[in-house]
Design an enzyme around this catalytic site. Sequence first.
Site, PDB file in Angstrom:
ATOM      1  CG  HIS A 220      -0.121   0.189   2.520  1.00 46.86           C
ATOM      2  ND1 HIS A 220       0.650  -0.830   3.071  1.00 46.86           N
ATOM      3  CD2 HIS A 220       0.042   1.265   3.350  1.00 46.86           C
ATOM      4  CE1 HIS A 220       1.234  -0.392   4.164  1.00 46.86           C
ATOM      5  NE2 HIS A 220       0.886   0.875   4.359  1.00 46.86           N
ATOM      6  CG  ASP A 222       1.628   5.232   4.732  1.00 45.41           C
ATOM      7  OD1 ASP A 222       1.135   4.100   4.570  1.00 45.41           O
ATOM      8  OD2 ASP A 222       2.614   5.448   5.470  1.00 45.41           O
ATOM      9  CG  HIS A 276       5.147   1.230   2.663  1.00 46.42           C
ATOM     10  ND1 HIS A 276       4.633   2.349   2.033  1.00 46.42           N
ATOM     11  CD2 HIS A 276       4.573   1.232   3.900  1.00 46.42           C
ATOM     12  CE1 HIS A 276       3.806   2.985   2.837  1.00 46.42           C
ATOM     13  NE2 HIS A 276       3.741   2.316   3.987  1.00 46.42           N
ATOM     14  NE  ARG A 286       8.453  -5.024  11.456  1.00 45.04           N
ATOM     15  CZ  ARG A 286       7.732  -3.963  11.104  1.00 45.04           C
ATOM     16  NH1 ARG A 286       6.411  -4.009  11.191  1.00 45.04           N
ATOM     17  NH2 ARG A 286       8.322  -2.866  10.653  1.00 45.04           N
TER      18      ARG A 286
END
Length: 345
Positions: A220, A222, A276, A286
């Site tokens: 996607h 941002d 990204h 994570r």
Amino acid sequence: MDSISDPPFHEAYKILFDKTRNNEENNDFDKELIMDMVAEECELPMIDLSRLEESDEMVREECKSQIARASQEWGFFQVVKHGISSEIFSRLRCEQEKVFKQPFEKKTKEDKFLNFSAGSYRWGTPTATCIRQLSWSEAFHIPLTDILGSSGSNPLSSTIEQFATTVSSLAQTLADILAEKMGHKSTFFKENCLANTCYLRLNRYPPCPIAFGIHGLMPHTDSDFLTILHQDQVGGLQLVKDRKWIAVKPNPDALIINIGDLFQAWSNGVYKSVEHRVTTNPKLERFSMAYFFCPSNDTVIESCREPSVYRKFSFREYRQQVRDDVQKLGSKIGLPRFLTHEGTL
């Protein structure tokens, strides 16, 4: 998987998993999906922000030029000497672990148990129709006003407030520098990107035991001006550079900055909003925390140069178009929806 705290991915997306397994057995499974997850590791451009405070104007200007250059060539860069101590980062990690280790049922009632706004807890991808569209992650989307107005009501809020205060100021500084390097000394960002329009997102990516390619966060861009991210040492963030996926080498002391769609439109395509994603890890969880520098819904985004590559649009219109595309197509289209007839990038 921890059945008490982890979201019920297997149960919620059983049909998608079964369909993928059947395709794999029939040799119809897209092997490119797995190969596509492999990426060469690299370090993002590194910028020492303490140079902005130097008495030598040439040093300050060179630092500003590095910020603009990285925003044009990469759309991503990392900064050190940003004003957030390693102690705060350690406390953030500790408090994030505590909140995400709460029972799943408690997290879904975040307004009652965790003092977060109703609807702030999200997990998976409700609109997913195939494995490619599934995100193996959970998050709290928290309006900045919820944090700044909390008065340190609990250790998590207190720690987040320290982080948020620093990155809010940093985002304004970076936006002003990027505008200045486009030849615009403007009050636009101070007037339109306020505490009640920006938000934080606490992310957790649980271990993913499934062998075929599932994203922690699907590819996607941002939908903001800037994003400021702190991630742990596990790694998994990848971005597109020169039409290839590359893996960002973790640096727990740095903040990662990336250009959002709105800055690409405002800069007339000079600064790049880059696709990204986050990959999954079979054994390790994570954590990351992101700050999104957003305007009010009524703010009109207009290219600062002519001829304009993009037509002007309000942030509300942009968000609605993204929601419509995700609902109908399963993924975001973004800025290409707003190109003018003359627009070529």
